[in-house]
Design a protein around this motif. Structure first.
Motif, PDB file in Angstrom:
ATOM      1  N   LEU A 106       0.612  -1.113  -0.088  1.00 30.09           N
ATOM      2  CA  LEU A 106       0.024  -0.142   0.002  1.00 30.09           C
ATOM      3  C   LEU A 106       0.911   1.345  -0.131  1.00 30.09           C
ATOM      4  N   VAL A 107       1.933   1.194   0.944  1.00 31.20           N
ATOM      5  CA  VAL A 107       2.801   2.708   0.844  1.00 31.20           C
ATOM      6  C   VAL A 107       3.664   2.642  -0.444  1.00 31.20           C
ATOM      7  N   ILE A 108       4.161   1.423  -1.095  1.00 22.48           N
ATOM      8  CA  ILE A 108       4.659   1.533  -2.419  1.00 22.48           C
ATOM      9  C   ILE A 108       3.808   2.098  -3.561  1.00 22.48           C
ATOM     10  N   THR A 109       2.596   1.569  -3.548  1.00 19.82           N
ATOM     11  CA  THR A 109       1.507   2.225  -4.529  1.00 19.82           C
ATOM     12  C   THR A 109       1.332   3.381  -4.450  1.00 19.82           C
ATOM     13  N   THR A 110       1.112   3.831  -3.018  1.00 20.46           N
ATOM     14  CA  THR A 110       0.823   5.349  -2.752  1.00 20.46           C
ATOM     15  C   THR A 110       2.115   6.091  -3.271  1.00 20.46           C
ATOM     16  N   SER A 111       3.242   5.882  -2.735  1.00 16.01           N
ATOM     17  CA  SER A 111       4.111   6.513  -3.147  1.00 16.01           C
ATOM     18  C   SER A 111       4.713   6.813  -4.625  1.00 16.01           C
ATOM     19  N   ILE A 112       4.336   5.676  -5.366  1.00 14.35           N
ATOM     20  CA  ILE A 112       4.435   5.913  -6.837  1.00 14.35           C
ATOM     21  C   ILE A 112       3.359   6.708  -7.547  1.00 14.35           C
ATOM     22  N   SER A 113       2.207   6.504  -6.966  1.00 12.58           N
ATOM     23  CA  SER A 113       1.042   7.415  -7.275  1.00 12.58           C
ATOM     24  C   SER A 113       1.298   8.743  -7.137  1.00 12.58           C
ATOM     25  N   LEU A 114       1.591   9.141  -5.947  1.00  5.51           N
ATOM     26  CA  LEU A 114       2.023  10.544  -5.353  1.00  5.51           C
ATOM     27  C   LEU A 114       3.179  11.048  -6.426  1.00  5.51           C
ATOM     28  N   PHE A 115       4.289  10.304  -6.598  1.00  9.73           N
ATOM     29  CA  PHE A 115       5.242  10.866  -7.428  1.00  9.73           C
ATOM     30  C   PHE A 115       4.955  11.300  -8.930  1.00  9.73           C
ATOM     31  N   ILE A 116       4.005  10.351  -9.537  1.00  7.86           N
ATOM     32  CA  ILE A 116       3.483  10.629 -10.851  1.00  7.86           C
ATOM     33  C   ILE A 116       2.750  11.619 -10.920  1.00  7.86           C
ATOM     34  N   SER A 117       1.679  12.007  -9.990  1.00 12.17           N
ATOM     35  CA  SER A 117       0.811  12.939  -9.866  1.00 12.17           C
ATOM     36  C   SER A 117       1.388  14.420  -9.608  1.00 12.17           C
ATOM     37  N   LEU A 118       2.528  14.439  -8.730  1.00 15.66           N
ATOM     38  CA  LEU A 118       3.235  15.704  -8.544  1.00 15.66           C
ATOM     39  C   LEU A 118       4.114  16.042  -9.697  1.00 15.66           C
ATOM     40  N   PHE A 119       4.696  14.878 -10.486  1.00 13.96           N
ATOM     41  CA  PHE A 119       5.383  14.978 -11.476  1.00 13.96           C
ATOM     42  C   PHE A 119       4.518  15.722 -12.496  1.00 13.96           C
ATOM     43  N   LEU A 120       3.322  15.389 -12.810  1.00 11.56           N
ATOM     44  CA  LEU A 120       2.746  15.602 -13.800  1.00 11.56           C
ATOM     45  C   LEU A 120       2.153  17.001 -13.452  1.00 11.56           C
ATOM     46  N   ALA A 121       1.852  17.416 -12.121  1.00 15.94           N
ATOM     47  CA  ALA A 121       1.387  18.532 -11.756  1.00 15.94           C
ATOM     48  C   ALA A 121       2.525  19.684 -12.122  1.00 15.94           C
ATOM     49  N   ILE A 122       3.853  19.421 -11.889  1.00 16.38           N
ATOM     50  CA  ILE A 122       4.886  20.257 -12.148  1.00 16.38           C
ATOM     51  C   ILE A 122       5.140  20.429 -13.610  1.00 16.38           C
ATOM     52  N   PHE A 123       4.568  19.429 -14.444  1.00 15.16           N
ATOM     53  CA  PHE A 123       4.982  19.651 -15.905  1.00 15.16           C
ATOM     54  C   PHE A 123       3.930  20.538 -16.473  1.00 15.16           C
ATOM     55  N   LEU A 124       2.562  20.344 -15.888  1.00 14.61           N
ATOM     56  CA  LEU A 124       1.557  21.287 -16.161  1.00 14.61           C
ATOM     57  C   LEU A 124       1.833  22.613 -16.040  1.00 14.61           C
ATOM     58  N   LEU A 125       2.386  22.837 -14.702  1.00 16.91           N
ATOM     59  CA  LEU A 125       2.528  24.185 -14.309  1.00 16.91           C
ATOM     60  C   LEU A 125       3.807  24.884 -15.076  1.00 16.91           C
ATOM     61  N   SER A 126       4.726  24.237 -15.548  1.00 17.64           N
ATOM     62  CA  SER A 126       5.984  24.716 -16.297  1.00 17.64           C
ATOM     63  C   SER A 126       5.882  24.476 -17.713  1.00 17.64           C
ATOM     64  N   VAL A 127       5.019  23.878 -18.229  1.00 17.72           N
ATOM     65  CA  VAL A 127       5.129  23.802 -19.823  1.00 17.72           C
ATOM     66  C   VAL A 127       4.697  25.169 -20.431  1.00 17.72           C
TER      67      VAL A 127
END
Length: 379
Positions: free
Chosen positions: A7-28
């Motif tokens: 559960l912790v691993i799945t949550t960590s991966i999901s959080l990383f991808i979500s935050l990465f995409l959020a940074i991409f959307l804000l910086s593109v």
């Protein structure tokens, strides 16, 4: 232990991808800064909502901060609705009236003030242990799911309307953007339905099932986040917005209370149609992949309103299909020309005004009953 680690691993991966995409959307670099900011906010709030397994290792869920994290879920669907508005309408701007969308979030927290936020830890524990009989938690539970249903219905209605307006006024290939957003909304609907099932078990005697469903929820969330990430990276400017001032032809007709005499009106329509057809054949404006009904209106000096009613109502065709019919006829002429037998299908679709192979194949088959390749073979 293994289940907790998973559960912790799945949550960590999901959080990383979500935050990465959020940074991409804000910086593109894009003109759609408001849309990107709204969706980035949606992703960040969703990430916070799903971060429970991680935060429980650092912060007590029974704290006020833990409860505030839970109620942030009330902001997810309103922000997604505003995001859809922003990508549908080119003149969208954030306005003070949109603060009304904060009301469910504020209400959910206000009713928790007396018996959760303002009490000690022991009282908080007692409240959560008896959640099945606590009116405040039951009310928030019902409010949250009612809010989801209302907003999702509003999103689907908005997409249906804007797609119709697009078809009536534009002839580009960007209609696929609305189809994709519709698919993404369906995926979110499924996600929220899973969340509903999870919460039903959470308030029942089978609370342990809620934990299993939550694991599936995290995996599904990870899947659709990755899906959106792939789309966003491949299509930084995914949407072409429409003008919010544009109206559906059906609404325009209802507004026309005073009509001209029937004979005179039919004569005028015939003259306008003749002028339009002559222009389409002589000038071939359909070769412009971004052609709009406004472009034609400005060129042949016929009011957009009148032109829209003529094409979409009296010819019983969307402007999108009307223009594509000319493009397909042009493509058929090229395919019939034996001197151009070496010209590829891809080259032809660009020549006649399409900028998408999928939209060209769909329009060609709709018009002829054949795919372009099969049509060429029959000649």
């Amino acid at each position: 232990m293994n289940d907790i680690n998973l559960l912790v691993i799945t949550t960590s991966i999901s959080l990383f991808i979500s935050l990465f995409l959020a940074i991409f959307l804000l910086s593109v670099k894009t003109k759609q800064k408001t849309s990107n900011a709204l969706f980035a906010t949606f992703l960040i709030i969703t990430a916070i909502d799903l971060s429970g397994p991680l935060l429980s290792l650092i912060v007590q869920n029974l704290s006020n901060l833990g409860m505030l994290r839970n109620t942030l879920a009330f902001l997810q669907i309103p922000i997604f609705y505003l995001y859809v508005l922003s990508v549908c309408y080119s003149d969208f701007k954030l306005k003070p009236k949109y603060l009304l969308h904060l009301l469910p979030f504020l209400l959910a927290n206000v009713i928790l003030l007396p018996r959760f936020y303002f009490v000690n830890v022991a009282s908080k524990i007692n409240l959560l242990q008896n959640r099945q009989s606590v009116l405040e938690l039951q009310f928030n539970h019902i409010l949250f799911h009612t809010q989801i249903v209302v907003y999702l219905i509003a999103v689907f209605m908005l997409l249906r309307k804007t797609k119709k307006i697009y078809l009536e006024n534009y002839a580009g290939a960007n209609i696929k953007s609305y189809k994709w957003l519709f698919q993404f909304t369906i995926a979110l609907t499924i996600l929220y339905l899973i969340a509903l099932v999870k919460n039903i078990f959470k308030f029942s005697q089978y609370e342990y099932i809620s934990e299993w469903v939550n694991s599936g929820l995290l995996i599904f969330q990870l899947f659709i986040t990755c899906w959106y990430l792939l789309k966003a990276l491949n299509n930084p400017s995914l949407f072409r917005n429409i003008d919010s001032k544009l109206k559906l032809v059906a609404d325009i007709i209802l507004e026309d209370k005073v009509e001209e005499p029937l004979a005179e009106n039919e004569k005028k329509q015939d003259e306008t149609l003749s002028k339009l057809q002559q222009f389409m054949m002589a000038e071939k404006p359909y070769l412009n992949p971004s052609l709009t009904i406004q472009d034609i209106s400005n060129t042949i000096q016929i009011p957009t309103r009148e032109l829209s009613i003529l094409i979409n109502h009296h010819l019983n065709q969307h402007f999108y299909d009307f223009v594509n019919s000319y493009r397909i006829e042009q493509a058929m002429e090229i395919l019939k020309d034996t001197t151009k037998s070496k010209v590829t299908i891809l080259e032809i679709l660009y020549q006649v005004g399409f900028n998408s192979k999928s939209s060209f194949n769909t329009a060609f088959k709709k018009h002829t009953g054949y795919t372009p390749t099969d049509y060429r073979k029959t000649l």
